[in-house]
Every structure is written in C-alpha cells, then in structure tokens.
Design a protein around this motif. Sequence first.
Motif, PDB file in Angstrom:
ATOM      1  N   ILE A 225       0.621  -1.375   0.097  1.00  0.00           N
ATOM      2  CA  ILE A 225       0.006   0.230   0.010  1.00  0.00           C
ATOM      3  C   ILE A 225       0.896   1.290   0.084  1.00  0.00           C
ATOM      4  O   ILE A 225       1.763   1.461   0.904  1.00  0.00           O
ATOM      5  CB  ILE A 225      -0.880  -0.056   1.034  1.00  0.00           C
ATOM      6  N   ALA A 226       0.779   2.195  -0.939  1.00  0.00           N
ATOM      7  CA  ALA A 226       1.402   3.399  -1.005  1.00  0.00           C
ATOM      8  C   ALA A 226       0.534   4.362  -0.113  1.00  0.00           C
ATOM      9  O   ALA A 226      -0.692   4.832  -0.724  1.00  0.00           O
ATOM     10  CB  ALA A 226       1.614   3.788  -2.297  1.00  0.00           C
ATOM     11  N   ASN A 227       1.077   4.533   0.965  1.00  0.00           N
ATOM     12  CA  ASN A 227      -0.041   5.764   1.857  1.00  0.00           C
ATOM     13  C   ASN A 227      -0.241   6.886   1.011  1.00  0.00           C
ATOM     14  O   ASN A 227       0.610   7.593   0.751  1.00  0.00           O
ATOM     15  CB  ASN A 227       0.751   5.860   3.248  1.00  0.00           C
ATOM     16  N   GLY A 228      -1.446   7.173   1.025  1.00  0.00           N
ATOM     17  CA  GLY A 228      -2.021   8.478   0.509  1.00  0.00           C
ATOM     18  C   GLY A 228      -2.212   8.348  -0.838  1.00  0.00           C
ATOM     19  O   GLY A 228      -2.813   9.145  -1.788  1.00  0.00           O
ATOM     20  N   GLU A 229      -1.802   7.161  -1.599  1.00  0.00           N
ATOM     21  CA  GLU A 229      -1.941   6.894  -3.035  1.00  0.00           C
ATOM     22  C   GLU A 229      -2.992   5.737  -3.477  1.00  0.00           C
ATOM     23  O   GLU A 229      -3.754   6.164  -3.898  1.00  0.00           O
ATOM     24  CB  GLU A 229      -0.524   6.787  -3.796  1.00  0.00           C
ATOM     25  N   SER A 230      -2.613   5.020  -2.761  1.00  0.00           N
ATOM     26  CA  SER A 230      -3.447   3.346  -3.304  1.00  0.00           C
ATOM     27  C   SER A 230      -4.153   3.240  -1.977  1.00  0.00           C
ATOM     28  O   SER A 230      -4.851   1.958  -1.777  1.00  0.00           O
ATOM     29  CB  SER A 230      -2.504   2.429  -3.682  1.00  0.00           C
ATOM     30  N   GLY A 231      -4.121   3.907  -0.998  1.00  0.00           N
ATOM     31  CA  GLY A 231      -4.843   3.446   0.448  1.00  0.00           C
ATOM     32  C   GLY A 231      -4.300   4.347   1.510  1.00  0.00           C
ATOM     33  O   GLY A 231      -3.331   5.452   1.330  1.00  0.00           O
ATOM     34  N   TYR A 232      -4.591   4.169   2.792  1.00  0.00           N
ATOM     35  CA  TYR A 232      -4.246   4.821   3.773  1.00  0.00           C
ATOM     36  C   TYR A 232      -3.667   3.786   4.861  1.00  0.00           C
ATOM     37  O   TYR A 232      -4.338   2.767   5.026  1.00  0.00           O
ATOM     38  CB  TYR A 232      -5.218   5.643   4.588  1.00  0.00           C
ATOM     39  N   LEU A 233      -2.509   4.365   5.609  1.00  0.00           N
ATOM     40  CA  LEU A 233      -2.108   3.303   6.497  1.00  0.00           C
ATOM     41  C   LEU A 233      -2.154   4.075   7.790  1.00  0.00           C
ATOM     42  O   LEU A 233      -1.761   5.316   7.942  1.00  0.00           O
ATOM     43  CB  LEU A 233      -0.323   2.984   6.396  1.00  0.00           C
ATOM     44  N   VAL A 234      -2.858   3.403   9.164  1.00  0.00           N
ATOM     45  CA  VAL A 234      -2.949   4.139  10.032  1.00  0.00           C
ATOM     46  C   VAL A 234      -2.101   3.173  11.311  1.00  0.00           C
ATOM     47  O   VAL A 234      -2.180   2.254  11.305  1.00  0.00           O
ATOM     48  CB  VAL A 234      -4.471   4.199  10.474  1.00  0.00           C
TER      49      VAL A 234
ATOM     50  N   ARG B 195      -8.067   3.654  16.372  1.00  0.00           N
ATOM     51  CA  ARG B 195      -9.228   3.561  15.767  1.00  0.00           C
ATOM     52  C   ARG B 195      -9.923   4.530  15.211  1.00  0.00           C
ATOM     53  O   ARG B 195     -10.562   4.544  14.160  1.00  0.00           O
ATOM     54  CB  ARG B 195     -10.133   2.869  16.684  1.00  0.00           C
ATOM     55  N   SER B 196      -9.782   5.874  16.002  1.00  0.00           N
ATOM     56  CA  SER B 196     -10.335   7.244  15.438  1.00  0.00           C
ATOM     57  C   SER B 196      -9.841   7.624  14.378  1.00  0.00           C
ATOM     58  O   SER B 196     -10.560   7.864  13.190  1.00  0.00           O
ATOM     59  CB  SER B 196     -10.404   8.123  16.326  1.00  0.00           C
ATOM     60  N   GLU B 197      -8.547   7.304  14.110  1.00  0.00           N
ATOM     61  CA  GLU B 197      -7.991   7.764  12.669  1.00  0.00           C
ATOM     62  C   GLU B 197      -8.390   6.759  11.697  1.00  0.00           C
ATOM     63  O   GLU B 197      -8.686   7.025  10.488  1.00  0.00           O
ATOM     64  CB  GLU B 197      -6.414   7.667  12.997  1.00  0.00           C
ATOM     65  N   MET B 198      -8.601   5.559  12.047  1.00  0.00           N
ATOM     66  CA  MET B 198      -8.858   4.437  10.924  1.00  0.00           C
ATOM     67  C   MET B 198     -10.472   4.821  10.571  1.00  0.00           C
ATOM     68  O   MET B 198     -10.571   4.948   9.059  1.00  0.00           O
ATOM     69  CB  MET B 198      -8.985   2.972  11.519  1.00  0.00           C
ATOM     70  N   ALA B 199     -11.201   5.335  11.423  1.00  0.00           N
ATOM     71  CA  ALA B 199     -12.744   5.573  11.001  1.00  0.00           C
ATOM     72  C   ALA B 199     -12.619   6.858  10.210  1.00  0.00           C
ATOM     73  O   ALA B 199     -13.437   7.018   9.378  1.00  0.00           O
ATOM     74  CB  ALA B 199     -13.277   5.608  12.431  1.00  0.00           C
ATOM     75  N   ARG B 200     -11.814   7.779  10.508  1.00  0.00           N
ATOM     76  CA  ARG B 200     -11.862   9.128   9.735  1.00  0.00           C
ATOM     77  C   ARG B 200     -11.449   8.690   8.192  1.00  0.00           C
ATOM     78  O   ARG B 200     -12.187   9.252   7.434  1.00  0.00           O
ATOM     79  CB  ARG B 200     -10.826   9.922  10.282  1.00  0.00           C
ATOM     80  N   TRP B 201     -10.492   8.048   8.124  1.00  0.00           N
ATOM     81  CA  TRP B 201      -9.980   7.805   6.784  1.00  0.00           C
ATOM     82  C   TRP B 201     -11.145   6.995   6.081  1.00  0.00           C
ATOM     83  O   TRP B 201     -11.545   7.247   4.806  1.00  0.00           O
ATOM     84  CB  TRP B 201      -8.679   7.149   6.568  1.00  0.00           C
ATOM     85  N   CYS B 202     -11.685   5.991   6.788  1.00  0.00           N
ATOM     86  CA  CYS B 202     -12.744   5.019   5.922  1.00  0.00           C
ATOM     87  C   CYS B 202     -14.148   6.060   5.740  1.00  0.00           C
ATOM     88  O   CYS B 202     -14.580   5.867   4.778  1.00  0.00           O
ATOM     89  CB  CYS B 202     -13.265   4.283   7.001  1.00  0.00           C
ATOM     90  N   LEU B 203     -14.511   6.988   6.618  1.00  0.00           N
ATOM     91  CA  LEU B 203     -15.663   8.119   6.480  1.00  0.00           C
ATOM     92  C   LEU B 203     -15.002   8.846   5.228  1.00  0.00           C
ATOM     93  O   LEU B 203     -16.138   9.016   4.407  1.00  0.00           O
ATOM     94  CB  LEU B 203     -15.644   8.895   7.549  1.00  0.00           C
TER      95      LEU B 203
END
Length: 82
Positions: free
Chosen positions: A17-26, A31-39
Amino acid sequence: LGVPVVASDTPAHRTVIANGESGYLVDIGQRSEMARWCLRLLEDQGLARRMSAAAKERAIEEFGVAPFAEQCRRLYTAEISA
C-alpha cells in the motif's frame, strides 16, 4: 478488488500500500484515525475511485505476472551462472 484500503501501518502493509496514493496506513490502535479515513473515502467517491485505480495499477506493476516472471528469470539465470 477495486476498493481503496485503510489498514494498520505494518511492514507487510507498507510493501503493498502506497500511503495516501493507493490507500491509507494508520498506526496500530488508532481506531478513530482508521474511522476518519474510512469515512473520508465513503464521502469522497472521486478520491475512492482514484485510489482504487492507483491500487490496481500498483498491483499489476509490482505483483502481476510480468514482475513475477522477471524474478523467476533472474533466479534461474543466477543459478545457471553459479
């Protein structure tokens, strides 16, 4: 599969996973950061589509048949030369 990824930031995930390009790494446990990116991905379909396309392209370029075949060729060539 054509979906953007939000995953824990681990060495294994960093290889695919290229963070910010093909997805987000947390960071693990955030958990709140994970939820923020999912949202964000659920609310911004354009971003989700761009990340999905980037992820597919990266998967083909890095992990598809052509890179695998080249790795095999180098391995067999090295063994024959040795």
